[in-house]
Design a protein around this motif. Structure first.
Motif, PDB file in Angstrom:
ATOM      1  N   ARG A  81      10.651  62.474  33.215  1.00 45.30           N
ATOM      2  CA  ARG A  81      10.678  62.298  31.754  1.00 45.30           C
ATOM      3  C   ARG A  81      12.086  62.467  31.192  1.00 45.30           C
ATOM      4  NH1 ARG A  81       5.639  63.467  28.858  1.00 45.30           N
ATOM      5  NH2 ARG A  81       6.822  64.808  27.466  1.00 45.30           N
ATOM      6  N   GLU A  82      12.916  63.255  31.864  1.00 48.14           N
ATOM      7  CA  GLU A  82      14.293  63.480  31.401  1.00 48.14           C
ATOM      8  C   GLU A  82      15.211  62.293  31.682  1.00 48.14           C
ATOM      9  OE1 GLU A  82      15.924  65.806  29.760  1.00 48.14           O
ATOM     10  OE2 GLU A  82      14.156  67.044  29.393  1.00 48.14           O
ATOM     11  N   LEU A  83      14.728  61.299  32.428  1.00 43.37           N
ATOM     12  CA  LEU A  83      15.585  60.155  32.738  1.00 43.37           C
ATOM     13  C   LEU A  83      15.779  59.234  31.546  1.00 43.37           C
ATOM     14  CD1 LEU A  83      14.177  59.180  36.258  1.00 43.37           C
ATOM     15  CD2 LEU A  83      16.149  60.618  35.730  1.00 43.37           C
ATOM     16  N   GLY A  84      14.904  59.339  30.544  1.00 48.58           N
ATOM     17  CA  GLY A  84      15.036  58.498  29.364  1.00 48.58           C
ATOM     18  C   GLY A  84      14.639  57.055  29.588  1.00 48.58           C
ATOM     19  N   ALA A  85      13.784  56.801  30.563  1.00 50.83           N
ATOM     20  CA  ALA A  85      13.375  55.428  30.864  1.00 50.83           C
ATOM     21  C   ALA A  85      12.464  54.882  29.771  1.00 50.83           C
ATOM     22  CB  ALA A  85      12.661  55.378  32.215  1.00 50.83           C
ATOM     23  N   GLY A  86      12.414  53.557  29.660  1.00 50.28           N
ATOM     24  CA  GLY A  86      11.554  52.929  28.669  1.00 50.28           C
ATOM     25  C   GLY A  86      10.080  53.219  28.911  1.00 50.28           C
ATOM     26  N   MET A  87       9.687  53.365  30.188  1.00 50.47           N
ATOM     27  CA  MET A  87       8.312  53.712  30.536  1.00 50.47           C
ATOM     28  C   MET A  87       8.337  54.587  31.776  1.00 50.47           C
ATOM     29  SD  MET A  87       5.059  51.286  31.598  1.00 50.47           S
ATOM     30  CE  MET A  87       4.725  50.794  29.900  1.00 50.47           C
ATOM     31  N   THR A  88       7.437  55.568  31.824  1.00 49.19           N
ATOM     32  CA  THR A  88       7.279  56.405  33.014  1.00 49.19           C
ATOM     33  C   THR A  88       5.866  56.242  33.557  1.00 49.19           C
ATOM     34  OG1 THR A  88       6.607  58.333  31.703  1.00 49.19           O
ATOM     35  CG2 THR A  88       8.961  58.112  32.225  1.00 49.19           C
ATOM     36  N   VAL A  89       5.760  56.116  34.881  1.00 51.47           N
ATOM     37  CA  VAL A  89       4.456  56.035  35.525  1.00 51.47           C
ATOM     38  C   VAL A  89       4.502  56.897  36.779  1.00 51.47           C
ATOM     39  CG1 VAL A  89       4.042  53.693  34.680  1.00 51.47           C
ATOM     40  CG2 VAL A  89       5.008  54.011  36.958  1.00 51.47           C
ATOM     41  N   GLY A  90       3.324  57.368  37.204  1.00 52.51           N
ATOM     42  CA  GLY A  90       3.326  58.170  38.419  1.00 52.51           C
ATOM     43  C   GLY A  90       2.050  58.937  38.632  1.00 52.51           C
ATOM     44  N   LEU A  91       2.185  60.020  39.376  1.00 52.16           N
ATOM     45  CA  LEU A  91       1.064  60.854  39.781  1.00 52.16           C
ATOM     46  C   LEU A  91       0.984  62.082  38.889  1.00 52.16           C
ATOM     47  CD1 LEU A  91       1.936  60.577  43.559  1.00 52.16           C
ATOM     48  CD2 LEU A  91      -0.075  59.553  42.485  1.00 52.16           C
ATOM     49  N   ARG A  92      -0.241  62.579  38.724  1.00 49.17           N
ATOM     50  CA  ARG A  92      -0.408  63.773  37.895  1.00 49.17           C
ATOM     51  C   ARG A  92      -1.522  64.643  38.440  1.00 49.17           C
ATOM     52  NH1 ARG A  92      -2.716  64.444  31.737  1.00 49.17           N
ATOM     53  NH2 ARG A  92      -2.007  66.603  31.439  1.00 49.17           N
ATOM     54  N   ALA A  93      -1.147  65.826  38.898  1.00 50.02           N
ATOM     55  CA  ALA A  93      -2.124  66.854  39.254  1.00 50.02           C
ATOM     56  C   ALA A  93      -2.562  67.569  37.974  1.00 50.02           C
ATOM     57  CB  ALA A  93      -1.507  67.840  40.241  1.00 50.02           C
ATOM     58  N   PRO A  94      -3.644  68.354  38.025  1.00 50.96           N
ATOM     59  CA  PRO A  94      -4.141  69.000  36.800  1.00 50.96           C
ATOM     60  C   PRO A  94      -3.128  69.909  36.113  1.00 50.96           C
ATOM     61  CG  PRO A  94      -5.839  69.022  38.479  1.00 50.96           C
ATOM     62  CD  PRO A  94      -4.602  68.498  39.144  1.00 50.96           C
ATOM     63  N   ASP A  95      -2.159  70.472  36.868  1.00 52.41           N
ATOM     64  CA  ASP A  95      -1.200  71.395  36.249  1.00 52.41           C
ATOM     65  C   ASP A  95       0.105  70.720  35.853  1.00 52.41           C
ATOM     66  OD1 ASP A  95      -0.225  70.902  38.778  1.00 52.41           O
ATOM     67  OD2 ASP A  95       0.258  72.994  39.233  1.00 52.41           O
ATOM     68  N   ALA A  96       0.141  69.387  35.857  1.00 54.10           N
ATOM     69  CA  ALA A  96       1.387  68.662  35.597  1.00 54.10           C
ATOM     70  C   ALA A  96       1.388  68.024  34.226  1.00 54.10           C
ATOM     71  CB  ALA A  96       1.605  67.597  36.666  1.00 54.10           C
ATOM     72  N   GLU A  97       2.577  67.804  33.702  1.00 58.67           N
ATOM     73  CA  GLU A  97       2.729  67.084  32.443  1.00 58.67           C
ATOM     74  C   GLU A  97       2.323  65.622  32.633  1.00 58.67           C
ATOM     75  OE1 GLU A  97       6.603  67.326  30.774  1.00 58.67           O
ATOM     76  OE2 GLU A  97       6.772  69.500  30.994  1.00 58.67           O
ATOM     77  N   PRO A  98       1.825  64.981  31.581  1.00 57.53           N
ATOM     78  CA  PRO A  98       1.487  63.555  31.688  1.00 57.53           C
ATOM     79  C   PRO A  98       2.735  62.690  31.648  1.00 57.53           C
ATOM     80  CG  PRO A  98       1.090  64.318  29.465  1.00 57.53           C
ATOM     81  CD  PRO A  98       1.477  65.543  30.261  1.00 57.53           C
ATOM     82  N   LEU A  99       2.616  61.494  32.189  1.00 60.39           N
ATOM     83  CA  LEU A  99       3.597  60.440  32.028  1.00 60.39           C
ATOM     84  C   LEU A  99       2.978  59.374  31.121  1.00 60.39           C
ATOM     85  CD1 LEU A  99       4.720  60.248  35.770  1.00 60.39           C
ATOM     86  CD2 LEU A  99       5.911  61.402  33.887  1.00 60.39           C
ATOM     87  N   ASP A 100       3.713  58.305  30.841  1.00 59.11           N
ATOM     88  CA  ASP A 100       3.145  57.266  29.975  1.00 59.11           C
ATOM     89  C   ASP A 100       1.882  56.672  30.589  1.00 59.11           C
ATOM     90  OD1 ASP A 100       5.170  57.491  28.041  1.00 59.11           O
ATOM     91  OD2 ASP A 100       6.505  56.187  29.192  1.00 59.11           O
ATOM     92  N   ARG A 101       1.918  56.423  31.887  1.00 53.00           N
ATOM     93  CA  ARG A 101       0.741  55.989  32.628  1.00 53.00           C
ATOM     94  C   ARG A 101       0.703  56.794  33.924  1.00 53.00           C
ATOM     95  NH1 ARG A 101       1.217  49.327  32.222  1.00 53.00           N
ATOM     96  NH2 ARG A 101       1.377  49.217  29.942  1.00 53.00           N
ATOM     97  N   TRP A 102      -0.481  57.232  34.289  1.00 51.35           N
ATOM     98  CA  TRP A 102      -0.537  58.087  35.478  1.00 51.35           C
ATOM     99  C   TRP A 102      -1.863  57.928  36.208  1.00 51.35           C
ATOM    100  CZ3 TRP A 102      -4.477  61.669  34.898  1.00 51.35           C
ATOM    101  CH2 TRP A 102      -4.863  61.978  33.593  1.00 51.35           C
ATOM    102  N   VAL A 103      -1.803  58.302  37.487  1.00 50.33           N
ATOM    103  CA  VAL A 103      -2.961  58.309  38.371  1.00 50.33           C
ATOM    104  C   VAL A 103      -3.222  59.754  38.776  1.00 50.33           C
ATOM    105  CG1 VAL A 103      -3.808  57.632  40.659  1.00 50.33           C
ATOM    106  CG2 VAL A 103      -2.575  55.983  39.256  1.00 50.33           C
TER     107      VAL A 103
END
Length: 344
Positions: free
Chosen positions: A104-126
């Protein structure tokens, strides 16, 4: 036009991610893919054909590029990365507890990725869960931006530089060569050196025993336990040189480790010795040329600590959890694969 992909770990981890990287390149053919990785990625991928255009070797950052505690992103790191103006940042590094805030700190136009229950969300995530094959996990992430795979098994190009290194170290490898690789980072994943030696002796082929410099004792153990001569190669080749050597082999017999993935990625038939839990996450996805032999040991052979629960703490014991895989079972698959290669 500019895609950042975070995957800053070991050789096998990178190779398992290659189908997702290829899918991203196919979906966005004009884009430059930057791998946020480690020093070894930069050296290995330099001038190598593939989906990665360039590598940013990250400094130690806890949970991102090292497992050690106490390493925060150094001053200026995110400023330099933001200057690249990434349009898309892809997190296929892990569950995201540390890596999602980093992305999220990269400042990208969109973030996507993986998310465990204790992780912050990204714009789109699995959702990140245990017991899913890593390659399929990463392809789910790629699908979030419409990227799909042409193949599931990774493929890696061998360069002229790689081949020249093998020639300088070994000369012309003999026809019918078989490699065995007795090492693995986790000693619990290591098949006994005597078992590797027994297989190598009975294949009636020229044999090379590979390993890192740190695995020199394992390499020497296999060679000394063999009745037939074999060439020991511990730390003698770079990763690219090892890829070129494996490309010249008819078969590679190895533990569940990066070199087995490397051999498969350059198109060589492989036999992998796997503990059952690791097979789920990192085993070969096809069986025509890749045969895993599986140990179903559910608990530590010393203290009985549960090995099937991913949340269970690791016990302090390091005996092999795969020692019970029979030599005859490996030989059966080896002979079958070598017959297939002969016919082809």
């Amino acid at each position: 036009m500019r895609i950042a992909v975070l995957r800053a770990n070991a050789v096998g981890d990178f190779l398992l991610a290659l189908p997702a990287l290829e899918a991203l390149r196919s979906r966005f053919p004009a884009a430059a893919i930057t791998l946020l990785g480690l020093d070894w990625h930069a050296a290995f991928l330099r001038d190598r054909p593939g989906p990665v255009a360039d590598v940013v070797a990250l400094p130690p950052v806890t949970g991102v590029s090292t497992m050690e505690d106490g390493h925060r992103a150094p001053p200026g790191l995110f400023t330099r990365l933001r200057e690249r103006r990434f349009d898309l940042a892809v997190q296929i590094h892990g569950g995201g507890r540390y890596s999602n805030p980093f992305v999220r700190e990269l400042g990208a136009g969109m973030t996507v990725g993986l998310r465990a229950p204790d992780a912050e969300p990204l714009d789109r995530w699995v959702h990140y869960a245990d017991h899913q094959h890593e390659t399929l996990r990463f392809l789910e992430v790629a699908a979030l931006v419409g990227a799909t795979a042409d193949r599931l098994e990774p493929r890696l190009e061998v360069t002229g530089r790689d081949a020249a290194e093998v020639a300088a170290v070994l000369g012309e490898p003999p026809a019918g060569l078989v490699a065995v690789h007795p090492g693995a980072t986790d000693p619990r994943r290591r098949w006994p050196v005597e078992s590797f030696a027994a297989v190598a002796d009975r294949l009636d082929r020229p044999v090379v025993v590979t390993g890192s410099r740190a695995e020199g004792d394992l390499v020497a153990g296999v060679v000394s336990a063999m009745r037939r001569p074999a060439v020991p190669l511990a730390g003698a080749l770079s990763l690219g040189g090892l890829a070129a050597l494996y490309r010249r082999c008819d078969l590679v017999v190895a533990n569940d480790t990066g070199p087995r993935h490397l051999a498969a990625a350059v198109g060589t038939a492989t036999i992998g010795v796997y503990w059952c839990g690791n097979l789920i996450n990192a085993g070969p996805l096809s069986r025509a040329r890749h045969r895993p032999l599986v140990s179903w040991t559910p608990a530590c052979p010393v203290c009985g600590a549960d090995g099937l629960d991913p949340a269970a703490p690791r016990c302090p014991h390091d005996p092999s959890w795969v020692a019970g895989i029979p030599v005859e079972a490996v030989l059966e698959q080896a002979h079958d694969l070598l017959r297939i290669d002969y016919i082809l």
